[in-house]
Design a protein around this motif. Structure first.
Motif, short mmCIF file in Angstrom:
data_model
loop_
_atom_site.label_atom_id
_atom_site.label_comp_id
_atom_site.label_asym_id
_atom_site.label_seq_id
_atom_site.Cartn_x
_atom_site.Cartn_y
_atom_site.Cartn_z
N THR A 263 0.91 0.43 2.25
CA THR A 263 2.23 -0.11 1.90
C THR A 263 2.90 0.75 0.83
O THR A 263 4.11 1.04 0.92
CB THR A 263 2.07 -1.56 1.41
OG1 THR A 263 1.43 -2.34 2.43
CG2 THR A 263 3.42 -2.16 1.09
N LYS A 264 2.12 1.14 -0.17
CA LYS A 264 2.69 1.96 -1.24
C LYS A 264 3.14 3.32 -0.73
O LYS A 264 4.19 3.83 -1.14
CB LYS A 264 1.67 2.14 -2.36
CG LYS A 264 1.30 0.84 -3.09
CD LYS A 264 2.49 0.31 -3.87
CE LYS A 264 2.09 -0.92 -4.68
NZ LYS A 264 3.22 -1.47 -5.45
N ARG A 265 2.34 3.93 0.16
CA ARG A 265 2.69 5.27 0.64
C ARG A 265 3.91 5.25 1.55
O ARG A 265 4.64 6.25 1.64
CB ARG A 265 1.50 5.87 1.38
CG ARG A 265 0.38 6.33 0.44
CD ARG A 265 -0.81 6.83 1.21
NE ARG A 265 -1.82 7.40 0.30
CZ ARG A 265 -3.03 7.81 0.69
NH1 ARG A 265 -3.38 7.70 1.98
NH2 ARG A 265 -3.89 8.30 -0.18
N SER A 266 4.12 4.14 2.23
CA SER A 266 5.29 4.05 3.10
C SER A 266 6.58 3.86 2.28
O SER A 266 7.68 4.13 2.78
CB SER A 266 5.14 2.88 4.08
OG SER A 266 5.02 1.64 3.38
N ALA A 267 6.44 3.40 1.07
CA ALA A 267 7.60 3.23 0.21
C ALA A 267 7.79 4.47 -0.67
O ALA A 267 6.89 5.31 -0.80
CB ALA A 267 7.43 1.98 -0.66
N THR A 268 8.98 4.57 -1.27
CA THR A 268 9.29 5.69 -2.17
C THR A 268 8.93 5.31 -3.59
O THR A 268 9.55 4.43 -4.19
CB THR A 268 10.79 6.06 -2.10
OG1 THR A 268 11.12 6.38 -0.74
CG2 THR A 268 11.09 7.25 -2.99
N THR A 269 7.92 5.95 -4.13
CA THR A 269 7.48 5.68 -5.49
C THR A 269 7.29 6.99 -6.23
O THR A 269 7.04 8.05 -5.61
CB THR A 269 6.14 4.91 -5.50
OG1 THR A 269 5.12 5.72 -4.88
CG2 THR A 269 6.25 3.60 -4.75
N PRO A 270 7.35 6.95 -7.54
CA PRO A 270 7.14 8.17 -8.33
C PRO A 270 5.66 8.45 -8.63
O PRO A 270 5.36 9.23 -9.53
CB PRO A 270 7.90 7.87 -9.63
CG PRO A 270 7.80 6.39 -9.78
CD PRO A 270 7.80 5.83 -8.40
#
Length: 428
Positions: free
Chosen positions: A76-83
């Motif tokens: 889930t985290k990798r599919s989203a844009t995070t720093p």
């Protein structure tokens, strides 16, 4: 002038003051923006640290549940844009802590134990930090360059605006200094400090014109009124001198009085004539005149005086110079210049006279006239310091100036090194 040039800007105190003030404001602006940039970068890093701590808490909770929960959360985290970046790797270490503690960005990464042989590495992506810094750079430069550009343009605009209004005042005052009458400085409807200055200067110009007119009227009237009784006194002295009863000493004293009276009467006549020439009361004849022939006639009159002082007079006519005007007045103008040259040139000196298509040049080797006195020698009764040892009344050049102005000509006085070079210049 119709525009403000670079020299006027560089010497303008208004422009210098505005530029100095704007430089000070710019320096303060740079310091403030630099501090804002640092504070913004620190705030961004603190936000990243807070978000990273929340990420660690979230993954710690998932790791306590099961490895599968960690994998699902990781997807889930990798599919989203995070720093942040996430690396799930196998490891043999078993001493990784399961408890959470706060971190800051000084730590490049944080490891979380997942199961028995996996660990999750979480850290802040350096690219995100650099991108944020790069996004601040245009804002920082625009915050510095844009205000500086606006302030410099404003300084130029206000300086040019002020200088243009001052230029109108200076132009009007130059016209007054050059002798022009009825000069008025325009007064706008803005009723600002420049309009108040213009009103005061207009009033001053009017008062100067009134004082000059009153002085001229008084001088002319005095000369006119005193000429008649002096002429009568001169006739009475002539009658006394014709008597045979006078002794030699009496005759000498009365003759000296007669000569002084004749000098004063000549002075008053010259003053009246100059006043009439300047006021246009004398109607001059309009005839074609060979200025070279007029100059030769004046040289013949002054030649005996020059010979007595052993001076060398040379005349050369390069080309024919025909002017339109009054022969007698032009003769007197040339003669006065020659008389001054002979008077102020020492014995054994030389005087060169040249007639060309532009007029007449008279160059002597005398005492000359200083640059300061050149501005005033054409005023009536003015005498330079170097000429006070010679007899005279200070009206010779005044008469020359009045004659040349009446003929739309010009009188130029220049240094001859040594001596003076006088030029009668005719445009026609």
């Amino acid at each position: 002038m119709s525009f403000v040039d670079d020299y006027a800007l560089t010497r303008s105190s208004v422009f210098k003051t505005l530029v100095s003030l704007f430089l000070l404001v710019t320096l303060i602006n740079i310091i403030v923006i630099h501090q804002v940039y640092r504070d913004s970068d620190n705030f961004h890093r603190q936000q990243l640290a807070r978000q990273l701590n929340e990420e660690i808490l979230e993954f710690n909770f998932a790791a306590q549940q099961s490895t599968e929960d960690v994998r699902q959360l990781l997807e889930t985290k990798r599919s989203a844009t995070t720093p942040f970046y996430y690396n799930l790797i196998e490891t043999d270490e078993i001493d990784l802590p399961h408890s959470y503690y706060p971190i800051d960005l000084q730590r490049n990464r944080h490891n979380i134990l997942v199961g028995n042989n996996l660990k999750l590495e979480i850290g802040v992506n350096k690219t995100a930090v650099e991108e944020y810094r790069k996004s601040l750079i245009p804002i920082v430069f625009s915050g510095i360059i844009l205000p500086v550009a606006v302030m410099i343009i404003s300084a130029l605009f206000f300086t040019v605006l002020i200088l243009k209004r001052l230029e109108k005042v200076n132009h009007a005052m130059n016209r007054v200094l050059c002798g022009e009458h009825n000069v008025k400085i325009a007064v706008s409807r803005q009723d600002d400090e420049f309009d108040i200055l213009a009103i005061h200067l207009n009033f001053m110009i009017e008062q100067m014109a009134k004082n000059e007119s009153s002085l001229k009227s008084l001088t002319t009237g005095l000369a006119h009124d005193m000429r008649t009784p002096m002429a009568r006194l001169k006739l009475r002295l002539e009658d006394i001198l014709d008597q045979d009863k006078l002794s030699l000493s009496q005759r000498a004293s009365i003759s000296a009085c007669y000569d002084e009276l004749e000098l004063i009467l000549s002075l008053f006549n010259s003053m009246l004539e100059i006043a009439k020439l300047n006021s246009g009361q004398i109607n001059i004849s309009k005839e074609s005149i060979d200025l070279g022939k007029v100059t030769q006639d004046a040289i013949e009159f002054i030649a005996p005086v020059a010979e007595a002082k052993q001076q060398r007079l040379t005349f050369r006519q390069d080309t024919l110079c025909e002017v339109t005007g009054d022969r007698s007045l032009l003769f007197r103008a040339v003669f006065n210049l020659l008389e001054n040259a002979v008077k102020y040139t020492p014995s054994g000196g030389s005087i060169d006279i040249v007639a060309d298509c532009y007029g007449v040049v008279i160059a002597d080797t005398g005492i000359g006239i200083s640059d300061y006195d050149k501005m005033y020698v054409c005023r009536p009764m003015y005498r330079a310091d170097q000429s006070r040892s010679e007899a005279g009344n200070g009206l010779g050049l005044s008469l020359v100036d009045a004659v040349v102005n009446l003929h739309n000509a010009h009188l130029f006085l220049r240094d001859n090194n040594p001596g003076l070079r006088a030029r009668l210049y005719f445009d026609n």
